[in-house]
Enzyme design. Structure first.
Site, mmCIF file in Angstrom:
data_model
loop_
_atom_site.group_PDB
_atom_site.id
_atom_site.type_symbol
_atom_site.label_atom_id
_atom_site.label_comp_id
_atom_site.label_asym_id
_atom_site.label_seq_id
_atom_site.Cartn_x
_atom_site.Cartn_y
_atom_site.Cartn_z
ATOM 1 N N TYR A 22 -10.339 2.398 6.774
ATOM 2 C CA TYR A 22 -9.424 1.980 5.711
ATOM 3 C C TYR A 22 -10.064 0.942 4.800
ATOM 4 C CZ TYR A 22 -5.031 0.807 3.446
ATOM 5 O OH TYR A 22 -4.039 0.621 2.518
ATOM 6 N N SER A 23 -9.927 1.151 3.488
ATOM 7 C CA SER A 23 -10.481 0.213 2.514
ATOM 8 C C SER A 23 -9.699 0.281 1.217
ATOM 9 C CB SER A 23 -11.954 0.522 2.235
ATOM 10 O OG SER A 23 -12.438 -0.279 1.176
ATOM 11 N N ASN A 24 -9.210 -0.860 0.763
ATOM 12 C CA ASN A 24 -8.515 -0.903 -0.514
ATOM 13 C C ASN A 24 -9.415 -0.514 -1.671
ATOM 14 O OD1 ASN A 24 -5.719 -1.944 0.029
ATOM 15 N ND2 ASN A 24 -6.922 -3.488 1.101
ATOM 16 N N SER A 70 0.784 -1.240 0.000
ATOM 17 C CA SER A 70 0.000 0.000 0.000
ATOM 18 C C SER A 70 0.810 1.281 0.000
ATOM 19 C CB SER A 70 -0.960 0.015 1.178
ATOM 20 O OG SER A 70 -2.133 -0.659 0.838
ATOM 21 N N ASN A 130 1.851 -11.382 7.276
ATOM 22 C CA ASN A 130 0.921 -12.122 8.134
ATOM 23 C C ASN A 130 1.603 -12.582 9.416
ATOM 24 O OD1 ASN A 130 -1.722 -13.104 8.621
ATOM 25 N ND2 ASN A 130 -1.072 -15.179 8.122
#
Length: 398
Positions: free
Chosen positions: A187-189, A90, A355
Protein backbone atom coordinates in the site's frame (compact mmCIF):
# COMPACT_ATOMS: atom_id res chain seq x y z
CA UNK A 1 -44.46 2.11 9.40
CA UNK A 2 -44.60 -1.58 8.51
CA UNK A 3 -43.94 -4.35 11.01
CA UNK A 4 -40.47 -5.12 9.67
CA UNK A 5 -39.36 -1.52 10.04
CA UNK A 6 -40.89 -1.23 13.47
CA UNK A 7 -39.05 -4.35 14.56
CA UNK A 8 -35.77 -2.81 13.51
CA UNK A 9 -36.42 0.31 15.53
CA UNK A 10 -37.21 -1.78 18.60
CA UNK A 11 -34.07 -3.84 18.20
CA UNK A 12 -32.00 -0.75 17.75
CA UNK A 13 -33.25 1.27 20.68
CA UNK A 14 -32.61 4.88 19.76
CA UNK A 15 -31.87 4.20 16.10
CA UNK A 16 -33.60 6.42 13.58
CA UNK A 17 -35.35 4.57 10.76
CA UNK A 18 -35.96 6.47 7.55
CA UNK A 19 -37.64 5.13 4.42
CA UNK A 20 -35.76 7.45 2.08
CA UNK A 21 -35.25 5.41 -1.04
CA UNK A 22 -38.00 4.62 -3.49
CA UNK A 23 -36.18 1.56 -4.77
CA UNK A 24 -37.93 -1.40 -6.37
CA UNK A 25 -38.31 -4.60 -4.40
CA UNK A 26 -35.43 -7.07 -4.58
CA UNK A 27 -34.88 -10.58 -3.33
CA UNK A 28 -33.66 -10.74 0.27
CA UNK A 29 -29.86 -10.38 0.59
CA UNK A 30 -27.89 -13.51 1.31
CA UNK A 31 -26.25 -11.90 4.30
CA UNK A 32 -28.04 -12.39 7.66
CA UNK A 33 -30.12 -9.51 9.00
CA UNK A 34 -27.96 -6.83 10.61
CA UNK A 35 -27.45 -7.00 14.36
CA UNK A 36 -28.48 -3.46 15.13
CA UNK A 37 -28.01 -3.67 18.89
CA UNK A 38 -24.47 -4.92 18.33
CA UNK A 39 -23.80 -2.05 15.93
CA UNK A 40 -24.90 0.43 18.57
CA UNK A 41 -22.56 -1.30 21.02
CA UNK A 42 -19.64 -0.89 18.59
CA UNK A 43 -20.19 2.87 18.54
CA UNK A 44 -20.41 3.08 22.32
CA UNK A 45 -17.21 1.07 22.74
CA UNK A 46 -15.38 3.33 20.29
CA UNK A 47 -16.39 6.31 22.41
CA UNK A 48 -15.10 4.65 25.57
CA UNK A 49 -11.79 4.15 23.78
CA UNK A 50 -11.40 7.82 22.93
CA UNK A 51 -13.65 8.78 20.00
CA UNK A 52 -15.69 11.93 20.70
CA UNK A 53 -18.47 10.55 18.51
CA UNK A 54 -19.44 7.81 16.09
CA UNK A 55 -22.03 7.29 13.33
CA UNK A 56 -23.25 4.34 11.28
CA UNK A 57 -25.78 4.02 8.49
CA UNK A 58 -27.09 0.86 6.81
CA UNK A 59 -28.96 0.98 3.51
CA UNK A 60 -30.73 -2.33 2.95
CA UNK A 61 -32.96 -2.57 -0.15
CA UNK A 62 -34.85 0.64 0.53
CA UNK A 63 -34.73 0.52 4.32
CA UNK A 64 -32.35 2.98 5.93
CA UNK A 65 -31.19 2.73 9.52
CA UNK A 66 -28.93 5.36 11.06
CA UNK A 67 -27.50 5.73 14.53
CA UNK A 68 -25.15 8.20 16.12
CA UNK A 69 -23.51 8.63 19.50
CA UNK A 70 -21.38 11.28 21.13
CA UNK A 71 -20.51 14.78 19.99
CA UNK A 72 -19.52 16.50 16.76
CA UNK A 73 -17.79 19.43 18.43
CA UNK A 74 -15.92 19.30 21.73
CA UNK A 75 -16.18 23.06 22.06
CA UNK A 76 -19.94 23.45 21.72
CA UNK A 77 -20.75 19.84 22.68
CA UNK A 78 -23.20 19.64 19.79
CA UNK A 79 -24.43 16.09 19.33
CA UNK A 80 -23.10 14.20 16.34
CA UNK A 81 -25.76 13.66 13.66
CA UNK A 82 -25.95 10.94 11.03
CA UNK A 83 -26.18 13.66 8.37
CA UNK A 84 -22.93 15.40 9.38
CA UNK A 85 -20.23 15.67 6.73
CA UNK A 86 -16.67 14.47 7.36
CA UNK A 87 -13.34 13.80 5.65
CA UNK A 88 -13.36 10.30 4.14
CA UNK A 89 -9.61 9.75 3.67
CA UNK A 90 -8.71 6.90 1.37
CA UNK A 91 -12.28 6.07 0.44
CA UNK A 92 -11.36 8.79 -2.08
CA UNK A 93 -9.27 6.15 -3.83
CA UNK A 94 -12.40 4.39 -5.08
CA UNK A 95 -13.58 7.64 -6.69
CA UNK A 96 -10.21 8.09 -8.40
CA UNK A 97 -10.22 4.50 -9.64
CA UNK A 98 -13.77 4.89 -11.00
CA UNK A 99 -12.76 7.94 -13.04
CA UNK A 100 -9.76 6.12 -14.54
CA UNK A 101 -11.81 3.02 -15.36
CA UNK A 102 -14.38 5.22 -17.07
CA UNK A 103 -11.51 6.61 -19.13
CA UNK A 104 -10.61 3.03 -20.05
CA UNK A 105 -14.20 2.57 -21.25
CA UNK A 106 -13.77 5.75 -23.29
CA UNK A 107 -10.60 4.29 -24.83
CA UNK A 108 -8.46 7.13 -23.49
CA UNK A 109 -6.46 4.81 -21.24
CA UNK A 110 -5.25 1.21 -21.12
CA UNK A 111 -4.65 -0.54 -17.81
CA UNK A 112 -1.58 -2.44 -18.95
CA UNK A 113 0.14 0.52 -20.60
CA UNK A 114 3.12 2.02 -18.73
CA UNK A 115 2.35 5.17 -16.75
CA UNK A 116 5.29 6.89 -18.45
CA UNK A 117 3.50 6.57 -21.79
CA UNK A 118 0.93 9.07 -20.50
CA UNK A 119 3.21 11.01 -18.13
CA UNK A 120 6.63 10.91 -19.83
CA UNK A 121 9.58 10.71 -17.46
CA UNK A 122 7.51 10.75 -14.27
CA UNK A 123 8.56 7.36 -12.92
CA UNK A 124 11.98 5.72 -12.83
CA UNK A 125 10.76 2.43 -14.31
CA UNK A 126 8.91 2.11 -17.61
CA UNK A 127 7.52 -1.24 -16.48
CA UNK A 128 5.12 0.38 -13.97
CA UNK A 129 1.67 0.23 -15.55
CA UNK A 130 -1.63 1.91 -14.73
CA UNK A 131 -2.86 -1.41 -13.34
CA UNK A 132 0.13 -1.63 -11.00
CA UNK A 133 -0.61 1.85 -9.66
CA UNK A 134 -4.33 1.21 -9.05
CA UNK A 135 -3.60 -2.12 -7.35
CA UNK A 136 -0.71 -0.91 -5.13
CA UNK A 137 1.73 -3.15 -6.97
CA UNK A 138 4.02 -0.46 -8.41
CA UNK A 139 6.59 -0.58 -5.61
CA UNK A 140 6.47 3.22 -5.21
CA UNK A 141 7.39 4.16 -1.64
CA UNK A 142 4.65 5.77 0.46
CA UNK A 143 5.88 9.31 1.17
CA UNK A 144 3.43 9.66 4.09
CA UNK A 145 5.48 7.17 6.13
CA UNK A 146 8.12 9.86 6.61
CA UNK A 147 5.80 12.86 6.48
CA UNK A 148 3.87 11.63 9.53
CA UNK A 149 6.54 9.67 11.38
CA UNK A 150 5.58 11.91 14.31
CA UNK A 151 1.83 12.24 14.17
CA UNK A 152 0.99 15.72 15.47
CA UNK A 153 4.20 17.56 14.46
CA UNK A 154 3.99 15.97 11.03
CA UNK A 155 0.41 17.10 10.61
CA UNK A 156 1.02 20.64 11.82
CA UNK A 157 3.91 20.94 9.36
CA UNK A 158 1.59 20.29 6.39
CA UNK A 159 -1.82 21.44 7.66
CA UNK A 160 -1.72 24.67 5.62
CA UNK A 161 0.66 23.67 2.84
CA UNK A 162 -0.32 23.26 -0.80
CA UNK A 163 1.67 20.64 -2.69
CA UNK A 164 1.84 19.89 -6.38
CA UNK A 165 1.38 16.26 -7.36
CA UNK A 166 4.95 16.25 -8.62
CA UNK A 167 6.29 17.39 -5.24
CA UNK A 168 4.55 14.45 -3.55
CA UNK A 169 5.85 11.95 -6.13
CA UNK A 170 9.35 13.36 -5.75
CA UNK A 171 9.17 12.71 -1.99
CA UNK A 172 8.45 9.07 -2.80
CA UNK A 173 11.24 8.76 -5.35
CA UNK A 174 13.86 9.76 -2.78
CA UNK A 175 13.43 6.29 -1.28
CA UNK A 176 14.03 2.85 -2.80
CA UNK A 177 11.04 1.07 -4.24
CA UNK A 178 9.40 -1.57 -2.06
CA UNK A 179 8.73 -4.20 -4.75
CA UNK A 180 9.39 -4.77 -8.43
CA UNK A 181 6.57 -3.60 -10.74
CA UNK A 182 3.77 -6.15 -10.60
CA UNK A 183 5.05 -7.58 -7.32
CA UNK A 184 3.03 -8.21 -4.16
CA UNK A 185 0.52 -5.68 -2.84
CA UNK A 186 2.27 -2.88 -0.97
CA UNK A 187 0.00 0.00 0.00
CA UNK A 188 1.24 3.47 -0.96
CA UNK A 189 -0.54 6.79 -1.24
CA UNK A 190 1.94 7.67 -3.96
CA UNK A 191 0.05 5.37 -6.31
CA UNK A 192 -3.11 7.43 -6.12
CA UNK A 193 -1.23 10.70 -6.44
CA UNK A 194 -0.08 9.26 -9.77
CA UNK A 195 -3.74 8.36 -10.45
CA UNK A 196 -4.68 11.99 -9.96
CA UNK A 197 -1.97 13.08 -12.37
CA UNK A 198 -3.30 10.64 -14.96
CA UNK A 199 -6.85 11.94 -14.55
CA UNK A 200 -5.77 15.54 -15.03
CA UNK A 201 -3.49 14.77 -17.98
CA UNK A 202 -6.06 12.70 -19.88
CA UNK A 203 -9.07 14.95 -19.24
CA UNK A 204 -7.47 18.38 -19.07
CA UNK A 205 -9.52 19.05 -15.93
CA UNK A 206 -8.76 19.14 -12.19
CA UNK A 207 -9.67 15.92 -10.38
CA UNK A 208 -12.42 17.74 -8.48
CA UNK A 209 -14.14 18.61 -11.74
CA UNK A 210 -13.99 14.99 -12.90
CA UNK A 211 -15.40 13.69 -9.59
CA UNK A 212 -18.19 16.23 -9.89
CA UNK A 213 -19.12 15.57 -13.50
CA UNK A 214 -18.72 11.80 -13.53
CA UNK A 215 -19.91 10.75 -10.06
CA UNK A 216 -21.30 13.49 -7.82
CA UNK A 217 -23.85 15.01 -10.21
CA UNK A 218 -25.05 11.78 -11.89
CA UNK A 219 -25.64 10.12 -8.50
CA UNK A 220 -27.12 13.17 -6.81
CA UNK A 221 -24.49 13.23 -4.06
CA UNK A 222 -25.38 16.33 -2.04
CA UNK A 223 -22.66 16.11 0.60
CA UNK A 224 -19.60 15.16 -1.45
CA UNK A 225 -16.99 17.84 -2.10
CA UNK A 226 -13.39 18.20 -3.21
CA UNK A 227 -12.41 21.55 -1.73
CA UNK A 228 -8.61 21.36 -2.13
CA UNK A 229 -6.78 23.62 -1.48
CA UNK A 230 -9.52 25.12 0.70
CA UNK A 231 -9.40 24.15 4.39
CA UNK A 232 -13.05 24.24 5.45
CA UNK A 233 -15.77 21.59 5.27
CA UNK A 234 -18.93 23.19 3.85
CA UNK A 235 -22.29 23.01 5.60
CA UNK A 236 -22.92 20.97 8.75
CA UNK A 237 -20.00 18.73 9.67
CA UNK A 238 -18.30 16.82 12.45
CA UNK A 239 -15.05 18.27 13.73
CA UNK A 240 -12.17 15.79 13.60
CA UNK A 241 -9.74 15.16 16.47
CA UNK A 242 -6.25 13.73 16.05
CA UNK A 243 -4.90 11.55 18.87
CA UNK A 244 -1.29 12.46 19.78
CA UNK A 245 1.37 9.78 19.99
CA UNK A 246 1.88 10.54 23.71
CA UNK A 247 -0.62 8.62 25.81
CA UNK A 248 -3.00 10.88 27.67
CA UNK A 249 -2.15 14.03 25.69
CA UNK A 250 -5.03 16.27 24.64
CA UNK A 251 -6.74 15.62 21.31
CA UNK A 252 -5.81 18.03 18.50
CA UNK A 253 -8.57 19.59 16.41
CA UNK A 254 -7.51 18.68 12.87
CA UNK A 255 -10.72 19.70 11.07
CA UNK A 256 -9.35 22.59 9.05
CA UNK A 257 -6.55 21.58 6.70
CA UNK A 258 -5.77 21.71 3.00
CA UNK A 259 -5.44 17.90 2.84
CA UNK A 260 -2.99 18.75 0.07
CA UNK A 261 -0.69 15.97 1.23
CA UNK A 262 -3.45 13.54 0.15
CA UNK A 263 -5.38 15.07 -2.80
CA UNK A 264 -6.59 12.28 -5.14
CA UNK A 265 -5.42 9.71 -2.56
CA UNK A 266 -7.62 10.97 0.27
CA UNK A 267 -8.99 14.55 0.25
CA UNK A 268 -12.71 14.09 -0.42
CA UNK A 269 -15.46 15.14 2.02
CA UNK A 270 -18.75 13.23 2.13
CA UNK A 271 -21.53 11.80 4.33
CA UNK A 272 -22.71 8.32 5.23
CA UNK A 273 -25.71 8.72 2.93
CA UNK A 274 -23.60 9.69 -0.08
CA UNK A 275 -21.07 6.91 0.50
CA UNK A 276 -23.81 4.28 0.54
CA UNK A 277 -25.38 5.68 -2.62
CA UNK A 278 -21.98 5.67 -4.32
CA UNK A 279 -21.05 2.11 -3.31
CA UNK A 280 -24.47 0.77 -4.25
CA UNK A 281 -24.17 2.32 -7.71
CA UNK A 282 -20.64 0.95 -8.08
CA UNK A 283 -21.50 -2.61 -7.11
CA UNK A 284 -24.65 -2.58 -9.24
CA UNK A 285 -22.52 -1.74 -12.27
CA UNK A 286 -23.91 1.74 -12.88
CA UNK A 287 -20.58 3.61 -12.93
CA UNK A 288 -18.64 1.69 -15.57
CA UNK A 289 -18.96 -1.19 -17.99
CA UNK A 290 -19.18 -4.76 -16.74
CA UNK A 291 -15.76 -5.36 -18.27
CA UNK A 292 -14.12 -2.66 -16.18
CA UNK A 293 -15.97 -3.66 -13.01
CA UNK A 294 -14.54 -7.14 -13.52
CA UNK A 295 -11.07 -5.61 -13.80
CA UNK A 296 -11.66 -3.62 -10.63
CA UNK A 297 -12.49 -6.88 -8.82
CA UNK A 298 -9.44 -8.88 -9.90
CA UNK A 299 -8.01 -9.57 -6.46
CA UNK A 300 -4.54 -9.98 -5.02
CA UNK A 301 -3.86 -10.91 -1.36
CA UNK A 302 -3.70 -7.83 0.87
CA UNK A 303 -3.51 -8.99 4.48
CA UNK A 304 -5.40 -11.47 6.64
CA UNK A 305 -8.95 -11.91 5.36
CA UNK A 306 -8.46 -9.20 2.75
CA UNK A 307 -7.76 -8.72 -0.94
CA UNK A 308 -7.27 -5.67 -3.15
CA UNK A 309 -8.41 -5.00 -6.70
CA UNK A 310 -8.12 -1.65 -8.45
CA UNK A 311 -8.84 0.98 -5.79
CA UNK A 312 -11.25 -1.44 -4.13
CA UNK A 313 -10.77 -3.62 -1.06
CA UNK A 314 -12.49 -6.92 -0.28
CA UNK A 315 -12.89 -7.93 3.35
CA UNK A 316 -13.89 -11.51 4.20
CA UNK A 317 -15.99 -11.55 7.36
CA UNK A 318 -16.34 -14.23 10.04
CA UNK A 319 -19.68 -15.48 8.70
CA UNK A 320 -18.29 -16.20 5.22
CA UNK A 321 -19.74 -13.05 3.67
CA UNK A 322 -17.37 -10.79 1.71
CA UNK A 323 -17.87 -7.03 1.50
CA UNK A 324 -16.38 -4.50 -0.87
CA UNK A 325 -15.26 -0.92 -0.35
CA UNK A 326 -12.50 0.91 1.51
CA UNK A 327 -11.46 2.24 4.87
CA UNK A 328 -10.23 5.78 5.29
CA UNK A 329 -7.91 7.51 7.74
CA UNK A 330 -7.21 11.21 7.58
CA UNK A 331 -6.26 13.33 10.57
CA UNK A 332 -9.30 13.44 12.83
CA UNK A 333 -11.44 10.81 11.10
CA UNK A 334 -11.72 7.07 10.51
CA UNK A 335 -14.17 5.98 7.78
CA UNK A 336 -15.62 2.55 6.92
CA UNK A 337 -17.57 2.21 3.64
CA UNK A 338 -18.49 -1.25 2.34
CA UNK A 339 -21.26 -2.97 0.40
CA UNK A 340 -22.35 -6.47 -0.47
CA UNK A 341 -21.30 -7.81 -3.86
CA UNK A 342 -24.73 -7.11 -5.35
CA UNK A 343 -24.91 -3.67 -3.76
CA UNK A 344 -28.19 -4.41 -2.00
CA UNK A 345 -26.79 -3.71 1.45
CA UNK A 346 -24.24 -1.05 2.30
CA UNK A 347 -22.69 0.31 5.47
CA UNK A 348 -21.00 3.66 5.98
CA UNK A 349 -19.61 4.52 9.40
CA UNK A 350 -17.14 6.98 10.87
CA UNK A 351 -15.64 8.25 14.08
CA UNK A 352 -14.25 11.74 14.56
CA UNK A 353 -10.84 10.71 15.76
CA UNK A 354 -7.77 8.99 14.28
CA UNK A 355 -4.38 7.59 15.33
CA UNK A 356 -6.17 5.35 17.82
CA UNK A 357 -5.66 1.66 17.05
CA UNK A 358 -8.19 0.46 19.62
CA UNK A 359 -10.93 2.61 18.10
CA UNK A 360 -10.08 1.44 14.60
CA UNK A 361 -10.19 -2.25 15.52
CA UNK A 362 -13.49 -1.75 17.34
CA UNK A 363 -15.04 0.06 14.38
CA UNK A 364 -14.15 -2.79 12.05
CA UNK A 365 -16.71 -4.69 14.11
CA UNK A 366 -19.39 -2.52 12.48
CA UNK A 367 -18.94 -4.67 9.35
CA UNK A 368 -19.61 -7.83 11.33
CA UNK A 369 -22.73 -6.30 12.88
CA UNK A 370 -24.05 -4.99 9.56
CA UNK A 371 -23.38 -8.02 7.36
CA UNK A 372 -23.05 -11.05 9.66
CA UNK A 373 -25.91 -10.47 12.08
CA UNK A 374 -26.03 -11.94 15.58
CA UNK A 375 -23.64 -14.38 17.27
CA UNK A 376 -20.69 -13.49 15.08
CA UNK A 377 -17.11 -14.30 15.94
CA UNK A 378 -14.82 -11.58 17.23
CA UNK A 379 -13.47 -9.33 14.49
CA UNK A 380 -9.98 -10.20 13.33
CA UNK A 381 -7.17 -8.07 14.68
CA UNK A 382 -5.27 -5.56 12.61
CA UNK A 383 -2.94 -7.17 10.12
CA UNK A 384 0.38 -5.99 8.75
CA UNK A 385 -1.32 -5.37 5.43
CA UNK A 386 -3.88 -3.10 7.10
CA UNK A 387 -1.29 -1.10 8.98
CA UNK A 388 0.52 -0.26 5.76
CA UNK A 389 -2.70 1.21 4.42
CA UNK A 390 -2.84 4.13 6.83
CA UNK A 391 -3.19 7.54 5.20
CA UNK A 392 -2.69 8.90 8.71
CA UNK A 393 0.45 6.96 9.73
CA UNK A 394 0.27 6.04 13.36
CA UNK A 395 -3.32 4.97 12.83
CA UNK A 396 -3.91 1.23 12.87
CA UNK A 397 -5.24 1.04 9.34
CA UNK A 398 -6.81 2.86 6.51
Amino acid sequence: MNSVSAGKVTAFGTAVLLSLLAAPAHAAPQAPDPDLASLRGVLRTAMKQGAPGAVARIDDEGTVVTTSAGIADRGTERSLAATDRFRIGSVTKIFSAVVLLQLVDEKKLKLDTPVNRYLPGLLPDDRITVRHVLGHRSGLYDYTNDMFARTVPGFEAVRSKVFTYRQLVDRSLRKPRTTAPGGPYSYSNTNFVVAGMLIEKLTGNPVGTEYQQRIVVPLGLKDTFYVHPGKKIPGRYARGYLTPDTSGAALVDATEQTASWAQSAGALISSTRDLNVFLTALMEGRLMSGTQLTQMRKWVPAGTGQAYGLGLRRRDLSCGVSVYGHTGAVQGYYTYAFASKDGKRSLAAFVNTSNNGAVHTTMLGSLESAFCGKKTKAVRGTSVGERAEAVDPGAAAH
